[in-house]
Design a protein around this motif. Structure first.
Motif, PDB file in Angstrom:
ATOM      1  N   UNK A  21       0.847  -1.192   0.000  1.00  0.00           N
ATOM      2  CA  UNK A  21       0.000   0.000   0.000  1.00  0.00           C
ATOM      3  C   UNK A  21       0.879   1.238   0.000  1.00  0.00           C
ATOM      4  N   UNK A  22       0.366   2.300  -0.568  1.00  0.00           N
ATOM      5  CA  UNK A  22       1.091   3.571  -0.567  1.00  0.00           C
ATOM      6  C   UNK A  22       0.076   4.695  -0.414  1.00  0.00           C
ATOM      7  N   UNK A  23       0.239   5.449   0.638  1.00  0.00           N
ATOM      8  CA  UNK A  23      -0.594   6.633   0.846  1.00  0.00           C
ATOM      9  C   UNK A  23       0.208   7.850   0.407  1.00  0.00           C
ATOM     10  N   UNK A  24      -0.383   8.638  -0.456  1.00  0.00           N
ATOM     11  CA  UNK A  24       0.327   9.794  -1.018  1.00  0.00           C
ATOM     12  C   UNK A  24      -0.372  11.093  -0.661  1.00  0.00           C
ATOM     13  N   UNK A  25       0.397  12.143  -0.585  1.00  0.00           N
ATOM     14  CA  UNK A  25      -0.192  13.461  -0.413  1.00  0.00           C
ATOM     15  C   UNK A  25      -1.053  13.786  -1.624  1.00  0.00           C
ATOM     16  N   UNK A  26      -2.105  14.531  -1.382  1.00  0.00           N
ATOM     17  CA  UNK A  26      -3.038  14.841  -2.469  1.00  0.00           C
ATOM     18  C   UNK A  26      -2.359  15.587  -3.606  1.00  0.00           C
ATOM     19  N   UNK A  27      -1.397  16.412  -3.317  1.00  0.00           N
ATOM     20  CA  UNK A  27      -0.734  17.180  -4.364  1.00  0.00           C
ATOM     21  C   UNK A  27      -0.039  16.244  -5.352  1.00  0.00           C
ATOM     22  N   UNK A  28       0.387  15.081  -4.900  1.00  0.00           N
ATOM     23  CA  UNK A  28       0.994  14.096  -5.779  1.00  0.00           C
ATOM     24  C   UNK A  28      -0.084  13.230  -6.425  1.00  0.00           C
ATOM     25  N   UNK A  29      -1.040  12.795  -5.629  1.00  0.00           N
ATOM     26  CA  UNK A  29      -1.961  11.741  -6.039  1.00  0.00           C
ATOM     27  C   UNK A  29      -3.084  12.230  -6.938  1.00  0.00           C
ATOM     28  N   UNK A  31      -5.361  13.505  -9.599  1.00  0.00           N
ATOM     29  CA  UNK A  31      -5.270  13.698 -11.048  1.00  0.00           C
ATOM     30  C   UNK A  31      -3.971  13.182 -11.664  1.00  0.00           C
ATOM     31  N   UNK A  32      -3.236  12.360 -10.928  1.00  0.00           N
ATOM     32  CA  UNK A  32      -1.966  11.828 -11.430  1.00  0.00           C
ATOM     33  C   UNK A  32      -2.062  10.350 -11.749  1.00  0.00           C
ATOM     34  N   UNK A  33      -1.474   9.958 -12.873  1.00  0.00           N
ATOM     35  CA  UNK A  33      -1.193   8.541 -13.058  1.00  0.00           C
ATOM     36  C   UNK A  33      -0.151   8.157 -12.012  1.00  0.00           C
ATOM     37  N   UNK A  34      -0.368   7.033 -11.371  1.00  0.00           N
ATOM     38  CA  UNK A  34       0.549   6.584 -10.307  1.00  0.00           C
ATOM     39  C   UNK A  34       1.234   5.295 -10.717  1.00  0.00           C
ATOM     40  N   UNK A  35       2.419   5.108 -10.194  1.00  0.00           N
ATOM     41  CA  UNK A  35       3.176   3.911 -10.522  1.00  0.00           C
ATOM     42  C   UNK A  35       3.824   3.285  -9.306  1.00  0.00           C
ATOM     43  N   UNK A  36       4.110   2.019  -9.429  1.00  0.00           N
ATOM     44  CA  UNK A  36       4.966   1.322  -8.479  1.00  0.00           C
ATOM     45  C   UNK A  36       6.317   1.113  -9.148  1.00  0.00           C
ATOM     46  N   UNK A  37       7.341   1.373  -8.375  1.00  0.00           N
ATOM     47  CA  UNK A  37       8.703   1.246  -8.831  1.00  0.00           C
ATOM     48  C   UNK A  37       9.423   0.267  -7.900  1.00  0.00           C
ATOM     49  N   UNK A  50       1.769   0.761 -13.564  1.00  0.00           N
ATOM     50  CA  UNK A  50       1.188   2.094 -13.510  1.00  0.00           C
ATOM     51  C   UNK A  50      -0.312   2.010 -13.721  1.00  0.00           C
ATOM     52  N   UNK A  51      -0.991   3.072 -13.303  1.00  0.00           N
ATOM     53  CA  UNK A  51      -2.448   3.135 -13.437  1.00  0.00           C
ATOM     54  C   UNK A  51      -2.835   4.589 -13.634  1.00  0.00           C
ATOM     55  N   UNK A  52      -3.835   4.820 -14.454  1.00  0.00           N
ATOM     56  CA  UNK A  52      -4.235   6.197 -14.742  1.00  0.00           C
ATOM     57  C   UNK A  52      -4.904   6.843 -13.523  1.00  0.00           C
ATOM     58  N   UNK A  53      -5.089   8.132 -13.602  1.00  0.00           N
ATOM     59  CA  UNK A  53      -5.724   8.866 -12.505  1.00  0.00           C
ATOM     60  C   UNK A  53      -7.123   8.342 -12.218  1.00  0.00           C
ATOM     61  N   UNK A  54      -7.798   7.894 -13.239  1.00  0.00           N
ATOM     62  CA  UNK A  54      -9.145   7.359 -13.074  1.00  0.00           C
ATOM     63  C   UNK A  54      -9.196   5.891 -12.710  1.00  0.00           C
ATOM     64  N   UNK A  55      -8.034   5.294 -12.548  1.00  0.00           N
ATOM     65  CA  UNK A  55      -8.011   3.884 -12.167  1.00  0.00           C
ATOM     66  C   UNK A  55      -8.168   2.914 -13.314  1.00  0.00           C
ATOM     67  N   UNK A  73      -7.355   3.711  -4.759  1.00  0.00           N
ATOM     68  CA  UNK A  73      -8.572   4.199  -4.124  1.00  0.00           C
ATOM     69  C   UNK A  73      -8.434   5.714  -4.031  1.00  0.00           C
ATOM     70  N   UNK A  74      -9.106   6.421  -4.910  1.00  0.00           N
ATOM     71  CA  UNK A  74      -8.930   7.869  -4.973  1.00  0.00           C
ATOM     72  C   UNK A  74      -9.501   8.576  -3.753  1.00  0.00           C
ATOM     73  N   UNK A  75     -10.445   7.955  -3.084  1.00  0.00           N
ATOM     74  CA  UNK A  75     -10.991   8.556  -1.870  1.00  0.00           C
ATOM     75  C   UNK A  75      -9.985   8.527  -0.719  1.00  0.00           C
ATOM     76  N   UNK A  76      -9.028   7.614  -0.808  1.00  0.00           N
ATOM     77  CA  UNK A  76      -8.040   7.451   0.267  1.00  0.00           C
ATOM     78  C   UNK A  76      -6.638   7.871  -0.155  1.00  0.00           C
ATOM     79  N   UNK A  77      -6.497   8.421  -1.361  1.00  0.00           N
ATOM     80  CA  UNK A  77      -5.165   8.787  -1.877  1.00  0.00           C
ATOM     81  C   UNK A  77      -4.186   7.625  -1.750  1.00  0.00           C
ATOM     82  N   UNK A  78      -4.646   6.430  -2.065  1.00  0.00           N
ATOM     83  CA  UNK A  78      -3.865   5.219  -1.856  1.00  0.00           C
ATOM     84  C   UNK A  78      -3.779   4.401  -3.133  1.00  0.00           C
ATOM     85  N   UNK A  79      -2.596   3.893  -3.379  1.00  0.00           N
ATOM     86  CA  UNK A  79      -2.384   2.982  -4.496  1.00  0.00           C
ATOM     87  C   UNK A  79      -1.863   1.659  -3.925  1.00  0.00           C
TER      88      UNK A  79
END
Length: 117
Positions: A21-29, A31-37, A50-55, A73-79
């Motif tokens: 799990x990864x909880x990110x600050x909203x400024x990062x999360x 509207x951003x595509x997120x990735x695991x590295x 990676x996954x788009x902003x809309x999941x 989970x965009x409600x939790x700023x978590x990927x």
């Protein structure tokens, strides 16, 4: 404070599963595509999923395709990263971050995954 907090790593045997799990600050999360590295010992950090902003449209590198699943989970700023059928070569420190360098604000501490044979 801008943060990325990864968790869920551990020491497992080959064939086991883990969910990161990864909880990110909203400024990062937001509207951003997120990735695991991941960064294996002695190697550079590389993006593996990676996954788009809309999941939508998850994408994977060949080494993990079919075994790993990224979700958010965009409600939790978590990927999340569900990892199945783990192999010793999956041993690495795992990080999350925005896919776009322009949206990255540094890196978290990562979470260590160690897979024994």
């Amino acid at each position: 404070q801008v943060q990325l907090v990864e968790s869920g790593g551990g020491l497992v045997q080959a064939g086991d599963s883990l969910t990161l799990s990864c909880v990110a600050s909203e400024i990062i999360f937001k509207d951003s595509a997120m990735g695991w590295y991941r960064q294996a010992p002695g190697k550079q950090r590389v993006i593996i999923a990676s996954i788009t902003a809309g999941g939508l449209s998850p994408s994977y590198v060949g080494a993990v395709a079919g075994r790993f699943t990224i979700s958010r989970d965009n409600a939790k700023n978590t990927v999340y990263l569900q990892m199945n059928s783990l192999k010793p070569e999956d041993t690495a420190v795992y990080y999350c971050n925005a896919v776009s360098p322009a949206r990255q604000k540094g890196w978290g501490q990562g979470t260590q995954v160690t897979v024994s044979s």
